[in-house]
Scaffold this active site. Structure first.
Site, short mmCIF file in Angstrom:
data_model
loop_
_atom_site.label_atom_id
_atom_site.label_comp_id
_atom_site.label_asym_id
_atom_site.label_seq_id
_atom_site.Cartn_x
_atom_site.Cartn_y
_atom_site.Cartn_z
N GLY A 60 1.03 -1.17 0.04
CA GLY A 60 0.05 0.03 -0.08
C GLY A 60 0.92 1.27 0.16
O GLY A 60 0.47 2.20 -0.77
N ASP A 98 -1.61 -5.83 0.36
CA ASP A 98 -1.75 -5.00 1.43
C ASP A 98 -2.96 -4.23 1.41
O ASP A 98 -3.23 -3.27 0.72
CB ASP A 98 -0.67 -3.87 1.41
CG ASP A 98 -0.48 -2.98 2.77
OD1 ASP A 98 -1.44 -3.21 3.71
OD2 ASP A 98 0.36 -2.05 2.71
N ASN A 135 0.42 5.46 7.75
CA ASN A 135 1.46 4.56 7.83
C ASN A 135 2.11 4.39 9.14
O ASN A 135 2.07 5.53 10.00
CB ASN A 135 2.59 5.06 7.02
CG ASN A 135 3.77 4.16 6.64
OD1 ASN A 135 4.65 4.07 7.53
ND2 ASN A 135 3.69 3.49 5.89
N HIS A 202 3.00 -6.56 13.69
CA HIS A 202 3.93 -5.42 13.28
C HIS A 202 4.67 -4.83 14.39
O HIS A 202 4.11 -4.69 15.65
CB HIS A 202 2.99 -4.64 12.53
CG HIS A 202 3.72 -3.78 11.42
ND1 HIS A 202 4.88 -3.98 10.91
CD2 HIS A 202 3.27 -2.40 10.96
CE1 HIS A 202 5.34 -3.14 9.98
NE2 HIS A 202 4.37 -2.14 10.12
#
Length: 312
Positions: A60, A98, A135, A202
């Site tokens: 992405g 993504d 992000n 993550h």
């Protein structure tokens, strides 16, 4: 049918979808660690495939950047789907997309995932942030979705993509948002119950400590996927020992392209010539080979009328 929208599967891609989705599932669920390389367009996908990667990550961040958008849901889901379609068309290896946070609630997520499936994607990764997302490496404000609501997104994707092999990865952002291991594990178990095939945990820390701690506590209930963008110094041997399923090199083709283009542009404007950089860039023949121009020449011989020598 989703609401008032009727979606028809593309039968021409049926065999391809089945084979690539199955291939991605095999990669993610294998006892051997798998590596997915970032792709943002057909060219970067072709380069990764030629290098020997067995699967791709349609990033992405990278797709948005190449469209001139920030990775903050500024690109629409239809633009992402179009980019993924070009990646799929250019390669024969599976593509995990993504999917950000699914571009909204359960309805947006299931429509987006089904469109990806129609375009030949082998799976989608959806993160448990609110929409719009930002992000994970930008700033510190990252709002997480409520667990039950996000489980609904996962269930809707599973229920409305007509392919049991299509891979659904649940990406957990609890560590990114500063909520710690307990919250990450709670979410992981809930997402497994909701039908996720794998968990992407993550982290933005410069080492892999919290990733490895999660993996130990998780005990491999589902395959674990990681994105070591920030903790890139950790040796892959640590991931193998922790039984990490899949490592995604998530943005490196795009970042490499920026660096290379900047160097070439700087040299050409300084030297007012391309003579000095020719040995440092791909040849036209490299490009023609990568995009299979030889197939076009062979097709011309087969399908175009042959013109006799000297004919007028």
């Amino acid at each position: 049918m989703i609401g008032d929208v009727t979606i028809t599967a593309n039968s021409n891609n049926g065999t391809r979808q089945a084979s690539t989705a199955s291939a991605l599932r095999t990669l993610v669920c294998s006892n051997e660690i798998a590596f997915l390389m970032e792709a943002h367009d057909a060219l970067s996908a072709s380069v990764a495939e030629a290098a020997g990667f067995r699967g791709l990550w349609a990033s992405g961040l990278s797709i948005s950047s190449c469209l001139g958008y920030r990775d903050a849901n500024e690109a629409s889901w239809t633009e992402i789907v179009d980019a993924v379609h070009r990646i799929v068309e250019a390669t024969q290896i599976p593509v995990l997309v993504d999917g950000d946070s699914g571009f909204g609630n359960f309805n947006n997520a299931r429509l987006f995932a089904r469109k990806l499936h129609q375009r030949g994607a082998a799976g989608v990764c959806v993160e448990d942030k609110s929409f719009p997302k930002k992000n994970s490496f930008v700033a510190d404000r990252h709002s997480l979705a409520e667990i039950g609501e996000f489980c609904g997104r996962l269930q809707a994707i599973r229920d409305h993509v007509p392919d049991p092999e299509f891979v659904v990865v649940a990406r957990i952002e609890a560590l990114i948002a500063g909520h710690g291991q307990d919250e990450a594990l709670t979410r992981a178990h809930a997402y497994a119950d909701a039908g996720a095939d794998a968990i992407l945990i993550h982290s933005r820390k410069p080492d892999a400590a919290e990733i490895l701690a999660f993996s130990r506590a998780w005990r491999n209930r589902l395959p674990v996927v990681i994105v070591p963008t920030k903790y890139y110094r950790a040796p892959v041997a640590q991931y193998r020992a922790a039984q990490i399923s899949t490592v995604i090199w998530a943005n490196h083709n795009m970042r490499a392209a920026i660096s290379a283009m900047r160097q070439v542009c700087d040299r050409i404007i300084r030297e007012e010539s391309t003579a000095g950089i020719e040995r440092d860039v791909a040849t036209l023949e490299d490009l023609f080979d990568l995009l299979k121009y030889q197939e076009l020449s062979a097709a011309e011989q087969k399908y175009l009328p042959q013109i006799a020598s000297g004919a007028r």
